[in-house]
Design a protein around this motif. Structure first.
Motif, PDB file in Angstrom:
ATOM      1  N   THR A  45       0.836  -1.202   0.000  1.00  0.00           N
ATOM      2  CA  THR A  45       0.000   0.000   0.000  1.00  0.00           C
ATOM      3  C   THR A  45       0.868   1.248   0.000  1.00  0.00           C
ATOM      4  O   THR A  45       0.629   2.194  -0.757  1.00  0.00           O
ATOM      5  CB  THR A  45      -0.945   0.002   1.214  1.00  0.00           C
ATOM      6  OG1 THR A  45      -1.790  -1.147   1.134  1.00  0.00           O
ATOM      7  CG2 THR A  45      -1.793   1.256   1.259  1.00  0.00           C
ATOM      8  N   ARG A  46       1.882   1.265   0.824  1.00  0.00           N
ATOM      9  CA  ARG A  46       2.774   2.432   0.882  1.00  0.00           C
ATOM     10  C   ARG A  46       3.544   2.597  -0.423  1.00  0.00           C
ATOM     11  O   ARG A  46       3.794   3.719  -0.862  1.00  0.00           O
ATOM     12  CB  ARG A  46       3.711   2.314   2.065  1.00  0.00           C
ATOM     13  CG  ARG A  46       2.980   2.527   3.377  1.00  0.00           C
ATOM     14  CD  ARG A  46       3.905   2.626   4.565  1.00  0.00           C
ATOM     15  NE  ARG A  46       3.134   2.936   5.748  1.00  0.00           N
ATOM     16  CZ  ARG A  46       2.693   2.024   6.608  1.00  0.00           C
ATOM     17  NH1 ARG A  46       2.971   0.755   6.421  1.00  0.00           N
ATOM     18  NH2 ARG A  46       1.989   2.394   7.661  1.00  0.00           N
ATOM     19  N   ALA A  47       3.914   1.488  -1.057  1.00  0.00           N
ATOM     20  CA  ALA A  47       4.611   1.569  -2.343  1.00  0.00           C
ATOM     21  C   ALA A  47       3.688   2.140  -3.422  1.00  0.00           C
ATOM     22  O   ALA A  47       4.112   2.977  -4.225  1.00  0.00           O
ATOM     23  CB  ALA A  47       5.130   0.194  -2.748  1.00  0.00           C
ATOM     24  N   ARG A  48       2.432   1.716  -3.440  1.00  0.00           N
ATOM     25  CA  ARG A  48       1.473   2.255  -4.417  1.00  0.00           C
ATOM     26  C   ARG A  48       1.265   3.750  -4.230  1.00  0.00           C
ATOM     27  O   ARG A  48       1.043   4.480  -5.194  1.00  0.00           O
ATOM     28  CB  ARG A  48       0.126   1.537  -4.308  1.00  0.00           C
ATOM     29  CG  ARG A  48       0.065   0.232  -5.049  1.00  0.00           C
ATOM     30  CD  ARG A  48      -1.357  -0.281  -5.182  1.00  0.00           C
ATOM     31  NE  ARG A  48      -2.050  -0.453  -3.922  1.00  0.00           N
ATOM     32  CZ  ARG A  48      -1.948  -1.502  -3.117  1.00  0.00           C
ATOM     33  NH1 ARG A  48      -1.154  -2.502  -3.453  1.00  0.00           N
ATOM     34  NH2 ARG A  48      -2.634  -1.566  -1.999  1.00  0.00           N
ATOM     35  N   ARG A  49       1.341   4.208  -3.007  1.00  0.00           N
ATOM     36  CA  ARG A  49       1.169   5.639  -2.711  1.00  0.00           C
ATOM     37  C   ARG A  49       2.457   6.430  -2.933  1.00  0.00           C
ATOM     38  O   ARG A  49       2.480   7.639  -2.733  1.00  0.00           O
ATOM     39  CB  ARG A  49       0.717   5.819  -1.266  1.00  0.00           C
ATOM     40  CG  ARG A  49      -0.670   5.296  -1.022  1.00  0.00           C
ATOM     41  CD  ARG A  49      -1.071   5.471   0.415  1.00  0.00           C
ATOM     42  NE  ARG A  49      -2.411   4.960   0.651  1.00  0.00           N
ATOM     43  CZ  ARG A  49      -2.919   4.756   1.835  1.00  0.00           C
ATOM     44  NH1 ARG A  49      -2.214   5.025   2.922  1.00  0.00           N
ATOM     45  NH2 ARG A  49      -4.141   4.284   1.958  1.00  0.00           N
ATOM     46  N   GLY A  50       3.524   5.747  -3.295  1.00  0.00           N
ATOM     47  CA  GLY A  50       4.798   6.417  -3.548  1.00  0.00           C
ATOM     48  C   GLY A  50       5.629   6.675  -2.319  1.00  0.00           C
ATOM     49  O   GLY A  50       6.631   7.386  -2.377  1.00  0.00           O
ATOM     50  N   LEU A  51       5.238   6.097  -1.196  1.00  0.00           N
ATOM     51  CA  LEU A  51       5.968   6.305   0.052  1.00  0.00           C
ATOM     52  C   LEU A  51       7.162   5.371   0.202  1.00  0.00           C
ATOM     53  O   LEU A  51       8.050   5.620   1.025  1.00  0.00           O
ATOM     54  CB  LEU A  51       5.025   6.145   1.245  1.00  0.00           C
ATOM     55  CG  LEU A  51       3.837   7.100   1.262  1.00  0.00           C
ATOM     56  CD1 LEU A  51       2.880   6.746   2.388  1.00  0.00           C
ATOM     57  CD2 LEU A  51       4.312   8.535   1.392  1.00  0.00           C
ATOM     58  N   LEU A  52       7.160   4.282  -0.550  1.00  0.00           N
ATOM     59  CA  LEU A  52       8.281   3.341  -0.567  1.00  0.00           C
ATOM     60  C   LEU A  52       8.652   3.078  -2.016  1.00  0.00           C
ATOM     61  O   LEU A  52       7.787   3.093  -2.899  1.00  0.00           O
ATOM     62  CB  LEU A  52       7.899   1.998   0.074  1.00  0.00           C
ATOM     63  CG  LEU A  52       7.651   1.954   1.564  1.00  0.00           C
ATOM     64  CD1 LEU A  52       7.213   0.558   1.987  1.00  0.00           C
ATOM     65  CD2 LEU A  52       8.898   2.359   2.332  1.00  0.00           C
ATOM     66  N   GLY A  53       9.931   2.797  -2.232  1.00  0.00           N
ATOM     67  CA  GLY A  53      10.359   2.376  -3.552  1.00  0.00           C
ATOM     68  C   GLY A  53      10.107   0.888  -3.712  1.00  0.00           C
ATOM     69  O   GLY A  53      10.157   0.129  -2.731  1.00  0.00           O
TER      70      GLY A  53
END
Length: 71
Positions: A45-53
């Protein structure tokens, strides 16, 4: 983010080794997180939001747009 929260600990670990990517299992083991399935969903979820690579399937890094140590 709350200081010492799970997400803070994830970012601290990723920032400590910015040239490395981690699997959810590696992160969970290091951070002593037992529910890996739930944790994997949170990472995705965080990756989809751009918060994680997410350089490849099942691997997570510090996001490219992360000004250290602000993220």
């Amino acid at each position: 983010m709350n200081p010492g929260s799970r997400v803070d600990r994830v970012f601290a670990l990723l920032r400590a080794e910015p040239d490395r990517s981690f699997t959810p299992s590696e992160l969970a083991r290091t951070l002593k997180i037992t529910n890996i399935n739930s944790f994997s969903v949170q990472l995705a979820t965080r990756a989809r939001r751009g918060l994680l690579g997410k350089p490849e399937r099942g691997r997570y890094t510090v996001p490219n747009n992360c000004p250290a140590p602000a993220c």
